[in-house]
Design a protein around this motif. Structure first.
Motif, short mmCIF file in Angstrom:
data_model
loop_
_atom_site.label_atom_id
_atom_site.label_comp_id
_atom_site.label_asym_id
_atom_site.label_seq_id
_atom_site.Cartn_x
_atom_site.Cartn_y
_atom_site.Cartn_z
N CYS A 103 6.45 -4.24 -2.85
CA CYS A 103 5.71 -3.97 -1.83
C CYS A 103 4.97 -2.37 -2.07
O CYS A 103 4.03 -1.65 -1.60
CB CYS A 103 5.90 -3.69 -0.32
N ASN A 104 5.37 -1.45 -3.32
CA ASN A 104 5.20 -0.10 -3.65
C ASN A 104 4.33 0.39 -4.58
O ASN A 104 4.04 0.62 -5.28
CB ASN A 104 6.39 0.73 -3.99
N THR A 105 3.91 -1.66 -5.32
CA THR A 105 2.93 -1.21 -6.54
C THR A 105 1.84 -0.41 -6.26
O THR A 105 1.15 -0.26 -4.99
CB THR A 105 3.50 -2.86 -7.02
N GLU A 106 1.38 0.35 -7.16
CA GLU A 106 0.02 1.06 -7.39
C GLU A 106 -1.47 0.00 -6.99
O GLU A 106 -0.94 -0.52 -8.22
CB GLU A 106 0.31 2.07 -8.24
N ILE A 107 -2.24 0.31 -6.59
CA ILE A 107 -3.35 -0.22 -6.48
C ILE A 107 -4.51 0.67 -7.02
O ILE A 107 -4.46 2.20 -6.77
CB ILE A 107 -4.39 -0.24 -4.87
N LYS A 108 -5.31 -0.35 -8.12
CA LYS A 108 -5.53 1.01 -8.66
C LYS A 108 -7.77 0.26 -8.84
O LYS A 108 -7.50 -0.54 -9.66
CB LYS A 108 -5.59 0.84 -10.48
#
Length: 148
Positions: A103-108
């Motif tokens: 759930c902490n994966t970065e959105i690019k």
């Protein structure tokens, strides 16, 4: 011929206190377009020649939100087809449901979008102006609740 687009409704589960319902910890990813009326939607886009619908959904998610297929878990048993006119022409959009593995994966974001938000159901429905998108988010939430 109807325009065809495909995408993923992406959600994540936050760590919630043991006393709360699991469904209270679910947040949905919406992206704000950098063109037109700057509306909010899940990642989606047009099917390219030679692609199947699900390939399109994963490709568009990677292009628009920077998320790889390996970072998501496709949820079996959910697929939604929406039909609506865009500039007088029929459009079909097919969504699948996917959960973030971390759930902490970065959105690019790509240039197509200017902002993103992780939102609880009620707030996601407020941002998603279109009734069919609001109804779809509620349906997804019910689907996830029924699996608990």
């Amino acid at each position: 011929m109807a325009v065809r687009a495909c995408g993923l409704i992406i959600y994540r589960r936050l760590q919630s206190p043991p006393s709360s319902k699991v469904t209270d910890s679910i947040e949905y990813l919406l992206l704000q377009t950098s063109y037109g009326t700057h509306h909010w939607t899940p990642p989606k886009g047009h099917v390219d020649p030679g692609e199947d619908d699900l390939q399109t959904a994963f490709r568009e998610t990677q292009e628009e939100a920077g998320l790889q297929a390996s970072q998501l878990t496709l949820i079996e048993g959910y697929k939604k087809e929406l039909h609506y006119p865009v500039r007088g022409k029929p459009k079909t959009v097919i969504y699948w449901l996917a959960e973030m593995k971390d759930c902490n994966t970065e959105i690019k974001l790509s240039e197509e979008h200017q902002a993103f938000q992780w939102l609880k159901l009620e707030d996601a429905c407020k941002l998603a102006e279109y009734e069919d998108m609001q109804a779809t988010l509620k349906e997804v939430h019910q689907f996830l609740c029924s699996k608990e």
